[in-house]
Write a protein that holds these residues in place. Structure first.
Motif, PDB file in Angstrom:
ATOM      1  N   ILE A  94     -12.884  20.198  14.200  1.00 22.30           N
ATOM      2  CA  ILE A  94     -11.764  21.828  14.519  1.00 22.30           C
ATOM      3  C   ILE A  94     -10.411  21.574  13.970  1.00 22.30           C
ATOM      4  O   ILE A  94     -10.554  20.417  15.405  1.00 22.30           O
ATOM      5  CB  ILE A  94     -12.957  22.310  16.062  1.00 22.30           C
ATOM      6  CG1 ILE A  94     -14.264  22.383  15.686  1.00 22.30           C
ATOM      7  CG2 ILE A  94     -12.009  23.607  15.766  1.00 22.30           C
ATOM      8  CD1 ILE A  94     -14.679  23.139  14.265  1.00 22.30           C
ATOM      9  N   LYS A  95      -9.620  22.189  14.013  1.00 25.21           N
ATOM     10  CA  LYS A  95      -8.128  22.237  14.432  1.00 25.21           C
ATOM     11  C   LYS A  95      -7.637  23.093  15.715  1.00 25.21           C
ATOM     12  O   LYS A  95      -8.432  23.943  16.757  1.00 25.21           O
ATOM     13  CB  LYS A  95      -7.661  23.097  13.161  1.00 25.21           C
ATOM     14  CG  LYS A  95      -6.378  23.064  13.099  1.00 25.21           C
ATOM     15  CD  LYS A  95      -5.388  24.005  12.337  1.00 25.21           C
ATOM     16  CE  LYS A  95      -4.059  23.290  11.815  1.00 25.21           C
ATOM     17  NZ  LYS A  95      -3.678  25.049  11.147  1.00 25.21           N
ATOM     18  N   ASP A  96      -7.090  22.515  17.194  1.00 26.41           N
ATOM     19  CA  ASP A  96      -7.058  22.313  18.047  1.00 26.41           C
ATOM     20  C   ASP A  96      -6.058  21.515  18.786  1.00 26.41           C
ATOM     21  O   ASP A  96      -6.152  20.622  19.029  1.00 26.41           O
ATOM     22  CB  ASP A  96      -8.307  22.536  19.013  1.00 26.41           C
ATOM     23  CG  ASP A  96      -7.998  22.808  20.743  1.00 26.41           C
ATOM     24  OD1 ASP A  96      -7.007  22.489  20.989  1.00 26.41           O
ATOM     25  OD2 ASP A  96      -8.520  23.956  20.995  1.00 26.41           O
ATOM     26  N   LYS A 128     -15.410  17.530  16.679  1.00 25.61           N
ATOM     27  CA  LYS A 128     -14.524  17.526  16.632  1.00 25.61           C
ATOM     28  C   LYS A 128     -13.338  17.593  17.151  1.00 25.61           C
ATOM     29  O   LYS A 128     -12.782  18.366  15.918  1.00 25.61           O
ATOM     30  CB  LYS A 128     -13.777  15.852  16.184  1.00 25.61           C
ATOM     31  CG  LYS A 128     -15.077  14.620  16.265  1.00 25.61           C
ATOM     32  CD  LYS A 128     -14.050  13.540  15.364  1.00 25.61           C
ATOM     33  CE  LYS A 128     -15.946  12.323  15.736  1.00 25.61           C
ATOM     34  NZ  LYS A 128     -15.899  11.249  15.152  1.00 25.61           N
ATOM     35  N   ALA A 129     -12.015  18.077  17.688  1.00 24.37           N
ATOM     36  CA  ALA A 129     -10.870  18.553  18.530  1.00 24.37           C
ATOM     37  C   ALA A 129      -9.983  17.117  17.597  1.00 24.37           C
ATOM     38  O   ALA A 129      -9.653  16.539  17.531  1.00 24.37           O
ATOM     39  CB  ALA A 129     -10.863  18.643  19.736  1.00 24.37           C
ATOM     40  N   ILE A 130      -8.993  18.488  15.951  1.00 30.02           N
ATOM     41  CA  ILE A 130      -8.169  17.879  15.823  1.00 30.02           C
ATOM     42  C   ILE A 130      -7.248  18.524  15.465  1.00 30.02           C
ATOM     43  O   ILE A 130      -6.475  19.268  15.619  1.00 30.02           O
ATOM     44  CB  ILE A 130      -8.481  17.503  14.791  1.00 30.02           C
ATOM     45  CG1 ILE A 130      -9.502  18.553  13.591  1.00 30.02           C
ATOM     46  CG2 ILE A 130      -9.134  16.088  14.192  1.00 30.02           C
ATOM     47  CD1 ILE A 130      -9.398  17.881  12.185  1.00 30.02           C
ATOM     48  N   PRO A 131      -6.302  18.039  15.578  1.00 30.91           N
ATOM     49  CA  PRO A 131      -4.810  19.029  15.873  1.00 30.91           C
ATOM     50  C   PRO A 131      -4.097  19.276  14.830  1.00 30.91           C
ATOM     51  O   PRO A 131      -3.337  20.480  14.696  1.00 30.91           O
ATOM     52  CB  PRO A 131      -3.990  17.581  15.787  1.00 30.91           C
ATOM     53  CG  PRO A 131      -4.274  16.302  16.114  1.00 30.91           C
ATOM     54  CD  PRO A 131      -5.102  16.652  16.045  1.00 30.91           C
ATOM     55  N   GLN A 132      -4.414  18.699  12.884  1.00 29.62           N
ATOM     56  CA  GLN A 132      -4.205  19.423  11.947  1.00 29.62           C
ATOM     57  C   GLN A 132      -5.471  19.032  10.521  1.00 29.62           C
ATOM     58  O   GLN A 132      -6.125  17.805  10.488  1.00 29.62           O
ATOM     59  CB  GLN A 132      -2.699  18.834  11.405  1.00 29.62           C
ATOM     60  CG  GLN A 132      -2.575  19.843  10.725  1.00 29.62           C
ATOM     61  CD  GLN A 132      -1.177  18.641  10.401  1.00 29.62           C
ATOM     62  OE1 GLN A 132      -0.734  17.820  10.689  1.00 29.62           O
ATOM     63  NE2 GLN A 132       0.159  18.388   8.934  1.00 29.62           N
TER      64      GLN A 132
END
Length: 148
Positions: A94-96, A128-132
């Motif tokens: 997930i983008k965050d 999982k949170a991913i920045p991009q």
């Protein structure tokens, strides 16, 4: 130990086959690995919310994007004679920018997943949170492991 692992991986791969299965033209890919062990494993990686013509579906809407990804997963698994019922593990990216997945995002993807996994949710599930991600408009990317 490292050399033994590399040697073992090479031996297993020599007994199996890797092939890219045809999918619709959306970004993402599927490949099939049959290592000569019981059960056939399929890894579907990089599934994103694009339709069959490569257009983004649901810009800014996590629920709509997640549904499109599951439609893409159904199609990809179908090319190798499997369905979502064969999925044993799912990972949501997930983008965050803050590095944390909100409760709302968890609820949205869980609700959509539950509507697609008719045999029950996979026992292994990770968010999982991913920045991009590949594009600013893409909010989610999914990968699964399925066993026939």
């Amino acid at each position: 130990m490292k050399k033994l692992f590399i040697l073992l991986a090479g031996v297993l791969m020599s007994y199996g086959a890797q092939a890219q299965a045809p999918t619709t033209p959306q970004p993402g890919y599927i490949y099939k690995v049959e290592p000569g062990l019981p059960g056939k494993q399929v890894y579907v990686s990089g599934q994103r919310p694009f339709d069959g013509k490569g257009r983004l579906v649901g810009a800014g809407d996590l629920g709509v994007q997640t549904r499109q990804i599951f439609e893409n997963l159904k199609a990809a698994l179908g090319t190798v004679g499997m369905s979502l019922d064969n999925v044993t593990q799912v990972t949501y990216h997930i983008k965050d920018q803050a590095g944390q997945v909100s409760n709302l995002a968890n609820q949205q993807i869980s609700a959509v997943g539950a509507s697609f996994f008719t045999a029950g949710l996979p026992k292994i599930s990770d968010v999982k949170a991913i920045p991009q991600i590949v594009s600013d408009d893409v909010l989610i990317e999914v990968e699964v492991i399925a066993i026939k």
